[in-house]
Enzyme design. Structure first.
Site, PDB file in Angstrom:
ATOM      1  N   GLY A  42       0.897  -1.162   0.096  1.00 39.00           N
ATOM      2  CA  GLY A  42       0.267   0.169   0.026  1.00 39.00           C
ATOM      3  C   GLY A  42       0.767   1.230   0.111  1.00 39.00           C
ATOM      4  CB  VAL A  43       0.565   4.491   1.922  1.00 43.60           C
ATOM      5  CG1 VAL A  43       1.444   5.894   2.045  1.00 43.60           C
ATOM      6  CG2 VAL A  43      -0.810   4.809   1.470  1.00 43.60           C
ATOM      7  CB  VAL A  44       4.372   1.867   4.237  1.00 45.08           C
ATOM      8  CG1 VAL A  44       5.764   1.778   4.587  1.00 45.08           C
ATOM      9  CG2 VAL A  44       3.716   3.094   4.983  1.00 45.08           C
ATOM     10  CD  GLU A  84      13.233   4.283  14.850  1.00 40.72           C
ATOM     11  OE1 GLU A  84      14.048   4.183  15.357  1.00 40.72           O
ATOM     12  OE2 GLU A  84      12.173   5.027  14.928  1.00 40.72           O
ATOM     13  CB  VAL A  87       6.850   4.925  17.278  1.00 41.13           C
ATOM     14  CG1 VAL A  87       6.317   6.370  18.368  1.00 41.13           C
ATOM     15  CG2 VAL A  87       5.976   3.732  18.111  1.00 41.13           C
ATOM     16  CG  ASP A 101      -1.603   6.583  15.196  1.00 43.21           C
ATOM     17  OD1 ASP A 101      -1.434   5.532  14.368  1.00 43.21           O
ATOM     18  OD2 ASP A 101      -0.998   7.404  15.267  1.00 43.21           O
ATOM     19  CE  LYS A 152       2.064   6.359  15.342  1.00 44.55           C
ATOM     20  NZ  LYS A 152       1.334   7.800  14.589  1.00 44.55           N
TER      21      LYS A 152
HETATM   22  N1  LIG Z   1       0.922   5.504   5.868  1.00 48.31           N
HETATM   23  C1  LIG Z   1       1.756   5.996   7.123  1.00 48.31           C
HETATM   24  O1  LIG Z   1       2.240   7.286   6.872  1.00 48.31           O
HETATM   25  C2  LIG Z   1       2.337   5.131   8.196  1.00 48.31           C
HETATM   26  C3  LIG Z   1       3.158   5.577   9.013  1.00 48.31           C
HETATM   27  C4  LIG Z   1       3.671   4.918   9.897  1.00 48.31           C
HETATM   28  C5  LIG Z   1       3.322   3.502   9.993  1.00 48.31           C
HETATM   29  N2  LIG Z   1       2.527   3.031   9.193  1.00 48.31           N
HETATM   30  C6  LIG Z   1       1.968   1.516   9.326  1.00 48.31           C
HETATM   31  O2  LIG Z   1       2.363   0.912   8.065  1.00 48.31           O
HETATM   32  C7  LIG Z   1       1.454  -0.213   7.742  1.00 48.31           C
HETATM   33  C8  LIG Z   1       0.926  -0.021   6.579  1.00 48.31           C
HETATM   34  O3  LIG Z   1       0.273   1.130   6.186  1.00 48.31           O
HETATM   35  P1  LIG Z   1      -0.111   1.834   5.068  1.00 48.31           P
HETATM   36  O4  LIG Z   1      -0.352   3.206   5.098  1.00 48.31           O
HETATM   37  O5  LIG Z   1       0.762   1.503   3.789  1.00 48.31           O
HETATM   38  O6  LIG Z   1      -1.510   1.159   4.685  1.00 48.31           O
HETATM   39  P2  LIG Z   1      -2.146   0.665   3.588  1.00 48.31           P
HETATM   40  O7  LIG Z   1      -3.640   0.250   3.703  1.00 48.31           O
HETATM   41  O8  LIG Z   1      -1.866   1.837   2.240  1.00 48.31           O
HETATM   42  O9  LIG Z   1      -1.465  -0.496   2.773  1.00 48.31           O
HETATM   43  C9  LIG Z   1      -1.885  -1.963   3.465  1.00 48.31           C
HETATM   44  C10 LIG Z   1      -1.919  -2.928   2.095  1.00 48.31           C
HETATM   45  O10 LIG Z   1      -1.760  -4.148   2.865  1.00 48.31           O
HETATM   46  C11 LIG Z   1      -2.778  -4.973   1.887  1.00 48.31           C
HETATM   47  N3  LIG Z   1      -3.248  -6.060   2.587  1.00 48.31           N
HETATM   48  C12 LIG Z   1      -4.218  -6.092   3.402  1.00 48.31           C
HETATM   49  N4  LIG Z   1      -4.239  -7.611   3.868  1.00 48.31           N
HETATM   50  C13 LIG Z   1      -3.262  -8.225   3.377  1.00 48.31           C
HETATM   51  C14 LIG Z   1      -2.773  -9.536   3.279  1.00 48.31           C
HETATM   52  N5  LIG Z   1      -3.453 -10.644   3.922  1.00 48.31           N
HETATM   53  N6  LIG Z   1      -1.890  -9.893   2.360  1.00 48.31           N
HETATM   54  C15 LIG Z   1      -1.241  -8.947   1.604  1.00 48.31           C
HETATM   55  N7  LIG Z   1      -1.676  -7.739   1.628  1.00 48.31           N
HETATM   56  C16 LIG Z   1      -2.588  -7.307   2.449  1.00 48.31           C
HETATM   57  C17 LIG Z   1      -3.756  -3.977   1.530  1.00 48.31           C
HETATM   58  O11 LIG Z   1      -4.513  -4.193   0.399  1.00 48.31           O
HETATM   59  C18 LIG Z   1      -3.073  -2.517   1.241  1.00 48.31           C
HETATM   60  O12 LIG Z   1      -2.695  -2.481   0.184  1.00 48.31           O
HETATM   61  C19 LIG Z   1       0.484   0.039   9.183  1.00 48.31           C
HETATM   62  O13 LIG Z   1       0.691  -0.833  10.063  1.00 48.31           O
HETATM   63  C20 LIG Z   1       0.335   1.238   9.293  1.00 48.31           C
HETATM   64  O14 LIG Z   1       0.093   1.589  10.728  1.00 48.31           O
HETATM   65  C21 LIG Z   1       1.873   3.665   8.066  1.00 48.31           C
HETATM   66  N1  LIG Z   2      -2.210   8.106  11.008  1.00 45.20           N
HETATM   67  C1  LIG Z   2      -1.039   8.247  11.729  1.00 45.20           C
HETATM   68  C2  LIG Z   2       0.042   7.818  10.725  1.00 45.20           C
HETATM   69  C3  LIG Z   2       1.340   7.502  11.000  1.00 45.20           C
HETATM   70  O1  LIG Z   2       1.273   6.606  11.956  1.00 45.20           O
HETATM   71  C4  LIG Z   2      -0.968   9.781  11.819  1.00 45.20           C
HETATM   72  O2  LIG Z   2      -1.613  10.599  11.472  1.00 45.20           O
HETATM   73  O3  LIG Z   2       0.292  10.257  12.269  1.00 45.20           O
HETATM   74 NA    NA Z   3      10.313   6.339  13.867  1.00 46.95          NA
END
Ligand SMILES: NC(=O)c1ccc[n+]([C@@H]2O[C@H](COP(=O)([O-])OP(=O)(O)OC[C@H]3O[C@@H](n4cnc5c(N)ncnc54)[C@H](O)[C@@H]3O)[C@@H](O)[C@H]2O)c1
Ligand SMILES: N[C@@H](CCO)C(=O)O
Ligand code: NA
EC number: 1.1.1.3
Length: 430
Positions: free
Chosen positions: A14-16, A131, A134, A203, A207
Site C-alpha cells: 500500500g502507501v508504505v 522504527e 512510532v 493510534d 505509539k
Molecule cells: N501510512 C503511513 O504514513 C504510516 C506511517 C507509519 C506507520 N504506518 C504503518 O504501516 C502499515 C501500512 O500502512 P499503509 O499506510 O501502507 O496502509 P495501506 O492500507 O496503504 O496498505 C496496506 C496494504 O496491505 C494490503 N493487505 C491487507 N491484507 C493483506 C494480506 N492479507 N496480504 C497481503 N496484503 C494485504 C492492503 O491491500 C493494502 O494495500 C500499517 O501498520 C501502518 O500503521 C503507516
Molecule cells: N495516521 C498516523 C500515521 C502515522 O502513524 C498519523 O496521522 O500520524
Molecule cells: Na520512527
C-alpha cells in the site's frame, strides 16, 4: 561482493509497501554496499496481484499467498506493512519461527502483543525491528533501544499523530471548529477515510505503549494507556488557550513516578504554553521530547507519516537486520526486566485549566476555593471575566494527581453557585 544475496519478503504493497519496493529497487547498489551483500525481493504479498502498479518491480513477484511467502525457506527477512492485528501476527510469528528476521511498521500489533513477538524473536534467534511504527521517519525507537540504553529515562512527551496535529494546528491558526478542520485534513489526504484511529487517540495510544515499554523496560500494552481523542476539543477551547498564550496539542505522555516504582502512559489533548518547543510543531509533523537522568532533555522532530518517510525508517531497519545476517549475531533483546507497575490515569500528575460559569455574588469565590482546598489542589491563578449572568471564573491549578483534579471538578459541578463547568483542559509544559 561475494556474499550470497539476502532474500526479502514484502508483505503489503500500500502507501508504505510500494515506497519500500520502489526504494529497494532504485537504491539496490547502495543498500548492497551498506549491508555487505545484495538484497533481493523474494516476493510481494498483496490482495490484488493483477492491479496496475507503477512500480519498477517484476510483476511475477506479486502473490496473494502471504503465509507461503513469509515462511519460504530461502527468505531471510520479512517486512510487514499490512497493518492490523490479524493476519499480521500469524504471519510474523510464522516468519520468526522459520528463523527470518522481521521489520514491521505495525504499531497496533506491537502495542497489543509486542511481548509475544519479542519472545518469538528471542526463541528463534531472529531480529525484530519496528522504527516506522512510532513517529514514522523520525529515529526514535533505535535511540531509546540503543543510544539511551545506558541512561535512565524519566519521561517521554510528544506529538505522535500527524493527522490530529494538523487538525489542532488549523483550529489554532484559522479559528475553525473541529468538523471543518477534519474536513480539510481529509481533503488534503492527511486523514484517512475512516479517521477514528487518529481522532479518537487509538493510534497515539498504541505509539505511547511502544514508547513506554522501551523507555521503562516494562511491558506496557495499548490497554494500559489512558486515551482521550480530540473530538471534544471546541473552537472555544482553542480560543481560550490562545488567550492564555497557549496552544492545544494531542500529547502522548509516558512517565516514571518520582520514586521510580511505577509508570503511567496517557494520550489526551492538553494546553501547552506557546513558548514550549512542542507548541511550534505545525501541520502534520511529529516531535517527541525524551527526558533522561544523565542526558537531560532531547528532542526528536520530523515527518511522522507518509509513504516515503515511513519507508525510510523501514529501510533503515532492513539494513540493520541484514547486516546482522551477514555478520552473524543479532540485536540485543528488548526485555521488560524492570517489570514496573503500570498505574492508571488517576496517578498521573498534571495541571488543570478550568472555566466555570458562576453566579456573580459575594462568597462564590470563597466557596469555589474551598472545593480546591478540600481536595488538596493548589490554585495557581484565578481570573474573573464578565458580570451578572455572564460571570466566568478561569482557574489554573498547580500540579496534582489527575484523581484529585477530576474529583475537584466533580465537586465544583455540584455547587449551586456554579451554573456550568464551561471547559476543563489539562496543562503540560512549564
Ligand atoms: N501510512 C503511513 O504514513 C504510516 C506511517 C507509519 C506507520 N504506518 C504503518 O504501516 C502499515 C501500512 O500502512 P499503509 O499506510 O501502507 O496502509 P495501506 O492500507 O496503504 O496498505 C496496506 C496494504 O496491505 C494490503 N493487505 C491487507 N491484507 C493483506 C494480506 N492479507 N496480504 C497481503 N496484503 C494485504 C492492503 O491491500 C493494502 O494495500 C500499517 O501498520 C501502518 O500503521 C503507516
Ligand atoms: N495516521 C498516523 C500515521 C502515522 O502513524 C498519523 O496521522 O500520524
Ligand atoms: Na520512527
Amino acid at each position: 561482493m561475494s556474499k550470497r544475496p539476502l532474500k526479502v519478503a514484502l508483505l503489503g504493497c500500500g502507501v508504505v509497501g510500494s515506497e519500500v519496493a520502489r526504494l529497494m529497487t532504485t537504491t539496490a547498489d547502495d543498500l548492497a554496499a551498506r549491508v555487505g551483500a545484495p538484497l533481493e525481493l523474494a516476493g510481494i504479498a498483496v490482495r490484488r496481484p493483477n492491479r496496475a502498479r507503477d512500480l519498477p518491480v517484476d510483476p511475477a513477484l506479486f502473490t496473494t499467498d502471504a503465509l507461503s511467502l513469509a515462511t519460504r525457506p530461502d527468505v531471510d527477512v520479512v517486512i510487514e506493512v499490512i497493518g492490523g492485528i490479524e493476519p499480521a501476527r500469524t504471519l510474523l510469528l510464522a516468519a520468526l519461527a522459520n528463523g527470518a528476521s522481521v521489520v514491521t511498521a505495525n504499531k497496533a500489533l506491537l502495542a497489543e502483543d509486542g511481548a509475544t513477538l519479542h519472545a518469538a524473536a528471542e526463541k528463534h534467534g531472529a531480529d525484530l525491528y519496528y522504527e516506522a511504527a512510532v513517529a514514522g521517519a523520525i529515529p526514535l525507537l533505535r535511540p531509546l533501544r540503543e543510544s539511551l540504553v545506558g541512561d535512565k529515562v524519566k519521561r517521554v512527551l510528544g506529538i505522535v499523530n500527524g493527522t490530529t496535529n494538523f487538525i489542532l494546528d488549523r483550529m489554532d491558526s484559522t479559528g475553525a471548529g473541529f468538523a471543518d478542520a477534519l474536513d480539510e485534513a481529509t481533503a488534503l489526504g492527511y486523514a484517512e477515510a475512516d479517521p477514528t484511529a487518529d481522532i479518537e487517540g487509538f493510534d497515539a495510544a498504541a505509539k505511547a505503549a511502544i514508547l513506554a515499554g522501551l523507555a521503562f523496560h516494562t511491558k506496557v500494552t495499548a490497554a494500559d494507556v489512558y486515551r482521550e481523542g480530540i473530538t471534544e476539543v471546541t473552537a472555544a477551547d482553542v480560543a481560550s488557550a490562545r488567550e492564555m498564550n497557549s496552544v492545544v496539542k494531542l500529547l502522548a505522555i509516558c512517565e516514571l513516578d518520582p520514586v521510580g516504582e511505577s509508570v503511567t502512559a496517557r494520550v489526551h489533548p492538553a494546553m501547552l504554553p506557546r513558548s514550549h518547543p512542542l507548541a511550534g510543531v505545525r501541520e502534520a509533523y511529529n516531535a517527541v521530547f525524551v527526558e533522561s537522568e544523565a542526558a537531560g532533555r532531547l528532542m526528536f522532530y520530523g515527518p511522522g507519516a507518509g509513504g516515503a518517510p515511513t519507508a525510510s525508517a523501514v529501510l533503515g531497519d532492513l539494513v540493520a537486520v541484514c547486516r546482522n545476517k551477514v555478520n552473524g549475531g543479532r540485536a540485543p533483546a528488548v526485555t521488560s526486566y524492570a517489570d514496573l507497575r503500570v498505574g492508571g490515569m488517576g496517578e498521573a500528575r498534571t495541571r488543570y485549566h478550568i472555566s466555570l460559569d458562576v453566579d456573580d455574588k459575594a462568597g462564590v469565590l470563597a466557596q469555589v476555593a474551598l472545593v480546591f482546598a478540600d481536595h488538596e489542589v493548589s490554585i495557581q491563578t484565578v481570573r474573573q471575566s464578565g458580570r451578572g449572568d455572564d460571570a466566568r471564573l478561569v482557574i489554573a491549578t498547580h500540579v496534582a494527581t489527575d484523581a484529585a483534579l477530576a474529583a475537584t471538578v466533580e465537586s465544583l459541578r455540584a455547587l449551586d453557585t456554579v451554573r456550568a463547568v464551561a471547559s476543563v483542559m489539562r496543562v503540560e509544559g512549564e
